[in-house]
Design a protein around this motif. Structure first.
Motif, PDB file in Angstrom:
ATOM      1  N   PRO A  61       0.830  -1.218   0.000  1.00 55.36           N
ATOM      2  CA  PRO A  61       0.000   0.000   0.000  1.00 55.36           C
ATOM      3  C   PRO A  61       0.861   1.265   0.000  1.00 55.36           C
ATOM      4  CG  PRO A  61      -0.078  -1.093   2.147  1.00 55.36           C
ATOM      5  CD  PRO A  61       0.707  -1.996   1.228  1.00 55.36           C
ATOM      6  N   PRO A  62       0.349   2.327  -0.617  1.00 55.19           N
ATOM      7  CA  PRO A  62       1.106   3.586  -0.676  1.00 55.19           C
ATOM      8  C   PRO A  62       1.382   4.192   0.698  1.00 55.19           C
ATOM      9  CG  PRO A  62      -0.703   3.621  -2.250  1.00 55.19           C
ATOM     10  CD  PRO A  62      -0.882   2.396  -1.399  1.00 55.19           C
ATOM     11  N   ALA A  63       0.466   4.016   1.639  1.00 53.54           N
ATOM     12  CA  ALA A  63       0.623   4.599   2.974  1.00 53.54           C
ATOM     13  C   ALA A  63       1.031   3.522   3.973  1.00 53.54           C
ATOM     14  CB  ALA A  63      -0.682   5.248   3.424  1.00 53.54           C
ATOM     15  N   ASP A  64       1.768   3.936   4.985  1.00 59.56           N
ATOM     16  CA  ASP A  64       2.187   3.045   6.072  1.00 59.56           C
ATOM     17  C   ASP A  64       1.944   3.803   7.383  1.00 59.56           C
ATOM     18  OD1 ASP A  64       3.465   1.466   7.950  1.00 59.56           O
ATOM     19  OD2 ASP A  64       5.250   1.133   6.723  1.00 59.56           O
ATOM     20  N   PRO A  65       0.697   3.738   7.884  1.00 56.68           N
ATOM     21  CA  PRO A  65       0.338   4.544   9.058  1.00 56.68           C
ATOM     22  C   PRO A  65       1.230   4.324  10.280  1.00 56.68           C
ATOM     23  CG  PRO A  65      -1.624   3.645   8.038  1.00 56.68           C
ATOM     24  CD  PRO A  65      -0.440   3.003   7.353  1.00 56.68           C
ATOM     25  N   SER A  66       1.691   3.107  10.519  1.00 60.19           N
ATOM     26  CA  SER A  66       2.540   2.889  11.701  1.00 60.19           C
ATOM     27  C   SER A  66       3.897   3.576  11.516  1.00 60.19           C
ATOM     28  CB  SER A  66       2.703   1.408  12.018  1.00 60.19           C
ATOM     29  OG  SER A  66       3.357   0.744  10.961  1.00 60.19           O
ATOM     30  N   ARG A  67       4.468   3.511  10.324  1.00 61.48           N
ATOM     31  CA  ARG A  67       5.727   4.210  10.038  1.00 61.48           C
ATOM     32  C   ARG A  67       5.522   5.720  10.174  1.00 61.48           C
ATOM     33  NH1 ARG A  67      11.085   5.411   9.081  1.00 61.48           N
ATOM     34  NH2 ARG A  67      11.357   6.572   7.167  1.00 61.48           N
ATOM     35  N   GLU A  68       4.407   6.211   9.640  1.00 58.78           N
ATOM     36  CA  GLU A  68       4.129   7.636   9.699  1.00 58.78           C
ATOM     37  C   GLU A  68       4.023   8.105  11.151  1.00 58.78           C
ATOM     38  OE1 GLU A  68       0.619   7.863   7.256  1.00 58.78           O
ATOM     39  OE2 GLU A  68       1.723   6.939   5.597  1.00 58.78           O
ATOM     40  N   ALA A  69       3.353   7.332  11.991  1.00 54.52           N
ATOM     41  CA  ALA A  69       3.211   7.690  13.408  1.00 54.52           C
ATOM     42  C   ALA A  69       4.577   7.719  14.095  1.00 54.52           C
ATOM     43  CB  ALA A  69       2.275   6.716  14.111  1.00 54.52           C
ATOM     44  N   ARG A  70       5.425   6.734  13.774  1.00 59.03           N
ATOM     45  CA  ARG A  70       6.777   6.722  14.364  1.00 59.03           C
ATOM     46  C   ARG A  70       7.576   7.934  13.901  1.00 59.03           C
ATOM     47  NH1 ARG A  70       6.428   1.387  12.701  1.00 59.03           N
ATOM     48  NH2 ARG A  70       7.951   1.757  11.050  1.00 59.03           N
ATOM     49  N   GLN A  71       7.462   8.284  12.638  1.00 60.26           N
ATOM     50  CA  GLN A  71       8.193   9.436  12.102  1.00 60.26           C
ATOM     51  C   GLN A  71       7.717  10.739  12.733  1.00 60.26           C
ATOM     52  OE1 GLN A  71      10.913   8.019  10.977  1.00 60.26           O
ATOM     53  NE2 GLN A  71      10.983   9.528   9.338  1.00 60.26           N
ATOM     54  N   ILE A  72       6.414  10.861  12.936  1.00 61.56           N
ATOM     55  CA  ILE A  72       5.881  12.074  13.558  1.00 61.56           C
ATOM     56  C   ILE A  72       6.397  12.190  14.987  1.00 61.56           C
ATOM     57  CG2 ILE A  72       3.756  13.147  14.430  1.00 61.56           C
ATOM     58  CD1 ILE A  72       2.448  12.131  11.753  1.00 61.56           C
ATOM     59  N   ALA A  73       6.356  11.095  15.736  1.00 57.00           N
ATOM     60  CA  ALA A  73       6.858  11.119  17.116  1.00 57.00           C
ATOM     61  C   ALA A  73       8.342  11.471  17.131  1.00 57.00           C
ATOM     62  CB  ALA A  73       6.615   9.774  17.789  1.00 57.00           C
ATOM     63  N   ARG A  74       9.100  10.872  16.219  1.00 51.43           N
ATOM     64  CA  ARG A  74      10.542  11.137  16.121  1.00 51.43           C
ATOM     65  C   ARG A  74      10.806  12.606  15.795  1.00 51.43           C
ATOM     66  NH1 ARG A  74      13.402  11.098  11.537  1.00 51.43           N
ATOM     67  NH2 ARG A  74      15.631  11.079  11.744  1.00 51.43           N
ATOM     68  N   LEU A  75      10.070  13.134  14.829  1.00 49.84           N
ATOM     69  CA  LEU A  75      10.272  14.524  14.431  1.00 49.84           C
ATOM     70  C   LEU A  75       9.851  15.491  15.535  1.00 49.84           C
ATOM     71  CD1 LEU A  75      11.369  15.946  11.882  1.00 49.84           C
ATOM     72  CD2 LEU A  75       9.010  16.516  11.367  1.00 49.84           C
ATOM     73  N   ARG A  76       8.783  15.175  16.257  1.00 53.16           N
ATOM     74  CA  ARG A  76       8.378  16.031  17.383  1.00 53.16           C
ATOM     75  C   ARG A  76       9.492  16.085  18.422  1.00 53.16           C
ATOM     76  NH1 ARG A  76       3.046  17.803  17.938  1.00 53.16           N
ATOM     77  NH2 ARG A  76       3.459  18.062  20.150  1.00 53.16           N
ATOM     78  N   HIS A  77      10.105  14.931  18.703  1.00 52.42           N
ATOM     79  CA  HIS A  77      11.205  14.887  19.666  1.00 52.42           C
ATOM     80  C   HIS A  77      12.394  15.717  19.160  1.00 52.42           C
ATOM     81  CE1 HIS A  77      13.879  13.382  22.756  1.00 52.42           C
ATOM     82  NE2 HIS A  77      14.746  13.073  21.808  1.00 52.42           N
ATOM     83  N   LEU A  78      12.748  15.547  17.894  1.00 51.95           N
ATOM     84  CA  LEU A  78      13.840  16.339  17.308  1.00 51.95           C
ATOM     85  C   LEU A  78      13.525  17.835  17.386  1.00 51.95           C
ATOM     86  CD1 LEU A  78      14.689  14.231  14.137  1.00 51.95           C
ATOM     87  CD2 LEU A  78      16.153  14.576  16.140  1.00 51.95           C
ATOM     88  N   ALA A  79      12.290  18.198  17.102  1.00 48.28           N
ATOM     89  CA  ALA A  79      11.894  19.604  17.141  1.00 48.28           C
ATOM     90  C   ALA A  79      12.053  20.165  18.555  1.00 48.28           C
ATOM     91  CB  ALA A  79      10.457  19.766  16.656  1.00 48.28           C
ATOM     92  N   GLU A  80      11.596  19.400  19.541  1.00 46.70           N
ATOM     93  CA  GLU A  80      11.738  19.851  20.934  1.00 46.70           C
ATOM     94  C   GLU A  80      13.207  20.056  21.278  1.00 46.70           C
ATOM     95  OE1 GLU A  80       9.702  16.958  23.321  1.00 46.70           O
ATOM     96  OE2 GLU A  80       7.729  17.588  22.595  1.00 46.70           O
ATOM     97  N   SER A  81      14.056  19.118  20.856  1.00 44.49           N
ATOM     98  CA  SER A  81      15.499  19.221  21.131  1.00 44.49           C
ATOM     99  C   SER A  81      16.117  20.442  20.466  1.00 44.49           C
ATOM    100  CB  SER A  81      16.224  17.966  20.648  1.00 44.49           C
ATOM    101  OG  SER A  81      15.756  16.840  21.325  1.00 44.49           O
ATOM    102  N   ALA A  82      15.542  20.848  19.334  1.00 46.06           N
ATOM    103  CA  ALA A  82      16.074  21.987  18.584  1.00 46.06           C
ATOM    104  C   ALA A  82      15.362  23.302  18.930  1.00 46.06           C
ATOM    105  CB  ALA A  82      15.952  21.712  17.086  1.00 46.06           C
ATOM    106  N   ASN A  83      14.521  23.275  19.959  1.00 45.80           N
ATOM    107  CA  ASN A  83      13.744  24.456  20.350  1.00 45.80           C
ATOM    108  C   ASN A  83      12.851  24.966  19.223  1.00 45.80           C
ATOM    109  OD1 ASN A  83      14.730  24.627  23.031  1.00 45.80           O
ATOM    110  ND2 ASN A  83      16.618  25.513  22.238  1.00 45.80           N
TER     111      ASN A  83
END
Length: 124
Positions: A61-83
């Motif tokens: 399938p074109p979408a992978d919701p579990s991967r997308e959720a992990r990426q969003i969580a990862r990016l939110r953490h990176l964003a917090e670390s970068a202020n």
């Protein structure tokens, strides 16, 4: 110049030359960063195009919701670390993910079906 940037003249007259020079320096940096962001996005989309072709070839399938959720969580953490505001980072990633899925759907639609693929013949 956007509506939000300060004008070259303030209410009392010309901007001090040192302020003008600092604005110019900062805007040059912003322009360079914007160029880098565009180039990084282009590289990212080259990779996601390859993922789209791989998915299409294997009928994934074109979408992978579990991967997308992990990426969003990862990016939110990176964003917090970068202020950086994590909500902003999430909105940006969601926009990018939506575009990637759209590309993957287009690739899947264009992929040959098993009936379209000629049978492999053994080499002699």
């Amino acid at each position: 110049m956007t509506n939000r940037e300060p004008a070259d003249n303030d209410a009392s007259g010309a901007i001090d030359e040192s302020v003008r020079a600092e604005l110019s320096r900062l805007r040059e940096s912003i322009d360079n960063i914007d160029a880098a962001v565009v180039h990084m996005l282009a590289e990212r989309f080259k990779c996601t195009q390859q993922v789209g072709h791989l998915k299409a070839a294997h009928r994934l399938p074109p979408a992978d919701p579990s991967r997308e959720a992990r990426q969003i969580a990862r990016l939110r953490h990176l964003a917090e670390s970068a202020n950086l505001d994590p909500a902003f980072a999430e909105k940006l990633l969601n926009f990018i993910i939506a575009e990637v899925i759209r590309h993957h759907e287009r690739i899947a639609e264009a992929a040959p079906t098993p009936d379209d693929t000629p049978a492999a013949t053994p080499l002699e």
